[in-house]
Design an enzyme around this catalytic site. Structure first.
Site, PDB file in Angstrom:
ATOM      1  N   GLY A  84      -1.542 -31.020  -5.551  1.00  0.00           N
ATOM      2  CA  GLY A  84      -2.593 -31.374  -6.374  1.00  0.00           C
ATOM      3  C   GLY A  84      -3.502 -32.065  -5.872  1.00  0.00           C
ATOM      4  O   GLY A  84      -4.027 -30.752  -5.763  1.00  0.00           O
ATOM      5  N   SER A  85      -4.481 -33.074  -6.368  1.00  0.00           N
ATOM      6  CA  SER A  85      -5.766 -33.387  -6.279  1.00  0.00           C
ATOM      7  C   SER A  85      -6.216 -33.157  -4.720  1.00  0.00           C
ATOM      8  O   SER A  85      -5.652 -33.402  -3.697  1.00  0.00           O
ATOM      9  CB  SER A  85      -5.379 -35.124  -6.608  1.00  0.00           C
ATOM     10  OG  SER A  85      -5.648 -35.463  -5.334  1.00  0.00           O
ATOM     11  N   GLY A  95      -5.719 -36.105  -3.006  1.00  0.00           N
ATOM     12  CA  GLY A  95      -4.097 -36.756  -1.824  1.00  0.00           C
ATOM     13  C   GLY A  95      -4.355 -35.053  -1.318  1.00  0.00           C
ATOM     14  O   GLY A  95      -3.967 -35.845  -0.093  1.00  0.00           O
ATOM     15  N   GLY A  96      -4.296 -34.171  -1.659  1.00  0.00           N
ATOM     16  CA  GLY A  96      -4.143 -33.688  -0.356  1.00  0.00           C
ATOM     17  C   GLY A  96      -5.246 -33.910   1.005  1.00  0.00           C
ATOM     18  O   GLY A  96      -4.970 -33.854   1.930  1.00  0.00           O
ATOM     19  N   LYS A 133       9.825 -34.962  -1.287  1.00  0.00           N
ATOM     20  CA  LYS A 133       9.155 -36.578  -1.240  1.00  0.00           C
ATOM     21  C   LYS A 133       8.669 -36.161  -2.928  1.00  0.00           C
ATOM     22  O   LYS A 133       7.949 -35.903  -4.210  1.00  0.00           O
ATOM     23  CB  LYS A 133       8.074 -37.003  -0.410  1.00  0.00           C
ATOM     24  CG  LYS A 133       7.435 -38.756  -1.126  1.00  0.00           C
ATOM     25  CD  LYS A 133       6.612 -38.286  -2.846  1.00  0.00           C
ATOM     26  CE  LYS A 133       6.312 -39.562  -2.981  1.00  0.00           C
ATOM     27  NZ  LYS A 133       5.590 -39.659  -4.345  1.00  0.00           N
ATOM     28  N   GLU A 179      -2.277 -27.099  -1.656  1.00  0.00           N
ATOM     29  CA  GLU A 179      -3.145 -27.221  -2.727  1.00  0.00           C
ATOM     30  C   GLU A 179      -3.736 -27.237  -3.622  1.00  0.00           C
ATOM     31  O   GLU A 179      -3.282 -28.804  -4.063  1.00  0.00           O
ATOM     32  CB  GLU A 179      -2.252 -26.112  -3.812  1.00  0.00           C
ATOM     33  CG  GLU A 179      -2.848 -25.182  -4.691  1.00  0.00           C
ATOM     34  CD  GLU A 179      -2.335 -24.792  -6.019  1.00  0.00           C
ATOM     35  OE1 GLU A 179      -1.892 -25.368  -7.462  1.00  0.00           O
ATOM     36  OE2 GLU A 179      -1.220 -24.416  -6.056  1.00  0.00           O
ATOM     37  N   CYS A 183      -3.233 -25.813 -12.772  1.00  0.00           N
ATOM     38  CA  CYS A 183      -4.063 -25.111 -10.878  1.00  0.00           C
ATOM     39  C   CYS A 183      -5.540 -24.884 -11.525  1.00  0.00           C
ATOM     40  O   CYS A 183      -6.495 -24.069 -10.359  1.00  0.00           O
ATOM     41  CB  CYS A 183      -3.878 -25.575 -10.034  1.00  0.00           C
ATOM     42  SG  CYS A 183      -2.302 -24.334  -9.783  1.00  0.00           S
ATOM     43  N   GLU A 228     -13.824 -31.052 -10.337  1.00  0.00           N
ATOM     44  CA  GLU A 228     -12.922 -30.524 -11.218  1.00  0.00           C
ATOM     45  C   GLU A 228     -12.716 -31.271 -12.429  1.00  0.00           C
ATOM     46  O   GLU A 228     -12.428 -32.638 -11.510  1.00  0.00           O
ATOM     47  CB  GLU A 228     -11.687 -30.053 -10.817  1.00  0.00           C
ATOM     48  CG  GLU A 228     -10.304 -29.740 -11.230  1.00  0.00           C
ATOM     49  CD  GLU A 228      -9.108 -29.246 -10.702  1.00  0.00           C
ATOM     50  OE1 GLU A 228      -7.794 -28.516 -11.305  1.00  0.00           O
ATOM     51  OE2 GLU A 228      -8.996 -30.141  -9.075  1.00  0.00           O
TER      52      GLU A 228
END
Length: 525
Positions: free
Chosen positions: A239-240, A243-244, A182, A263, A300, A393
């Site tokens: 990603g964030s 999102g995860g 994606k 992650e 990250c 974060e």
């Protein structure tokens, strides 16, 4: 889904169903439209991947290695074009993107070497003991087999190394899994060139057509369908946290559960011990001013938290980092949305009670938009302990210095921290033995512990662990960087009492690979 359906960087019409990339430094649209995938295209890609699975299971390490090396060669041949379009789409500098091309091709070749050698499958032959009493022991043989089609979500901050042919895709291919990518909407043109390189390599090396598909989306619409599709057997995401976690929750709604390797970021605490601050405060300050600002703080592993006990050396550190941060040039963030979120979160951090500003960059590029200015804040250990919001974060060049009253309070602060990708200790070697308790606590929360370095920069090698306790990643047992990343996409399968000729070649008695055998209760190679 055939290779001819991969959407390249070319006009495909206008209206609903297409989108364009945007140059983050100017806000201008980049020529070329990209077709948004629909349900039919998603279903076609996953069905093709399913058909490819059986062929890939039996294709052999040498053939997989040939394919991976061909992908690396095709990408390398497009280096100048890739760097040019990636600069326009990401705002990242040429040298950084050239390094990303090298990292991408390097890790593809690293996995090629791994599968060509072959012992990664962890084959074990546990031989029969027909005369064992009271019951005979069967012949049991085990190795790792590919999970099946893997959905990879391209990352925003690495348009090459964590994107279409990045570490997730490379390790999934190496394990023998088809991949459906994606594409991240921030760099579709870069992704198109890499996707075409993979397709060329697959055709030239005789890979099954469903080994790779690439789907576009301007946002998040197709992500849910990909995760929930019954043929998807694993998901990889960088990603964030939000999102995860959204992907994990989607996977939990499936009839059959699948692994989702996410992650999700980290504040990567750095502990400055007293003797290090006493002996080299200016050196440490300049080093960390650079690390905080590197890549506009969009790593990250960006050092978002610094911890130290109050001392004269710390005062010198603060004075030096203040001057260094003020002079640090601003940098273009990856997208306008990421810049807006950085502004919102950094302003919120500054507004928190008892937080003070050590320095903000005044060296702002007025010619470009979406410019991130470095920010370093300070808070006492007591106030940090009373405010969990300060552990959030902030994706960008911001770091908070927490000043503890003493070593005991420093340990209490560490005990409150969540899982991290990295933890760094800046110390003189002679003082480390006095902080064993602290170091043990740091070990509990870290995937990688660094001594006298900076967390930004991840070496791609066999020993690397790029993953940590939740919420840094969803499963701390695995890494997304290095050869061990392959184990995310494989599962153990055992064969009991099968004829030698019907077994995978790695489990056959004549196979020359490094294989463990248990003979009369003795392990041998």
């Amino acid at each position: 889904m055939g290779f001819e359906n991969i959407v390249a960087c070319k006009p495909v019409g206008s209206g609903e169903g297409v989108f364009e990339a945007v140059n983050p430094s100017t806000g201008e649209k980049i020529p070329g439209q990209f077709q948004i995938a629909d349900s039919a295209l998603i279903d076609s890609a996953l069905k093709a991947a399913k058909e490819a699975c059986q062929l890939l299971k039996n294709i052999g390490g040498a053939n997989k290695a040939e394919f991976l090396r061909a992908v690396a060669d095709e990408i390398a041949a497009q280096t100048s074009n890739l760097v040019e379009i990636a600069m326009a789409e990401s705002g990242l500098p040429q040298a950084r993107l050239q390094g990303e091309v090298n990292r991408t091709t390097g890790q593809l070749r690293m996995f090629a070497d791994l599968v060509a050698e072959g012992s990664w499958v962890n084959a074990v032959i546990d031989t029969a003991q027909p005369d064992r009493v009271p019951l005979p022991k069967p012949d049991i043989r085990k190795l790792l087999m590919p999970l099946g089609p893997v959905v990879v979500f391209g990352a925003s901050n690495f348009p090459l190394a964590f994107s279409v042919a990045g570490g997730d895709t490379a390790s999934a291919f190496a394990a023998g899994c088809p991949v459906i990518v994606k594409v991240h909407p921030a760099h579709p043109g870069t992704s198109a060139l890499v996707g075409e390189a993979i397709c060329k390599a697959a055709l030239s090396t005789g890979m099954p057509q469903g080994i790779f598909s690439m789907l576009y989306d301007a946002g998040y619409t197709i992500g849910e369908q990909l995760v929930k599709h019954p043929e998807t057997k694993a998901v990889a995401f960088t990603g964030s946290y939000n999102g995860g976690m959204a992907l994990i929750k989607l996977a939990q709604q499936r009839h059959d559960l699948i692994p989702v390797f996410t992650e999700m970021g980290s504040i990567n605490p750095v502990v400055f011990l007293p003797e290090a601050l006493k002996s080299r405060p200016q050196e440490l300050a300049n080093k960390y001013a650079g690390s905080i600002a590197l890549g506009a703080g969009q790593f990250c592993t960006n050092p978002g938290l610094m911890l130290a006990v109050q001392s004269p050396g710390l005062d010198q550190f603060v004075d030096t980092i203040s001057e260094a941060v003020k002079a640090t040039p601003s940098a273009t963030m990856l997208t306008g949305g990421i810049w807006q979120n950085f502004q919102k979160l950094s302003e919120a951090s500054i507004a928190e009670e008892a937080v003070s500003v050590i320095a903000q960059s005044t060296n702002i590029n007025q010619n470009n938009i979406n410019q991130a200015a470095s920010v370093v804040l300070k808070v006492s250990g007591k106030d940090f302990l009373n405010n969990p919001k300060l552990q959030q974060e902030v994706f960008g060049p911001l770091s908070i210095l927490v000043v503890a009253e003493n070593a005991e309070q420093l340990e209490k602060i560490v005990e409150t921290l969540h899982g991290q990708l990295t933890v760094t200790v800046m110390a003189e070697k002679a003082e480390l033995s006095a902080y064993r308790s602290l170091l043990d606590k740091l070990n509990n929360i870290a995937g990688r512990l660094i001594l006298n370095g900076v967390p930004t920069g991840v070496e791609v090698c066999a020993a690397m662990q790029h993953g940590g306790p939740f919420p840094a990643t969803s499963d701390s047992r695995y890494t997304s960087v290095g050869t061990s990343a392959i184990y995310r996409f494989a599962r153990p399968v055992a064969w009991q009492d099968w004829e030698d000729s019907l077994l995978p070649k790695e489990l056959q008695d004549a196979n020359p690979l490094n294989i463990w055998r248990l003979v009369n209760n003795q392990w041998t190679k």
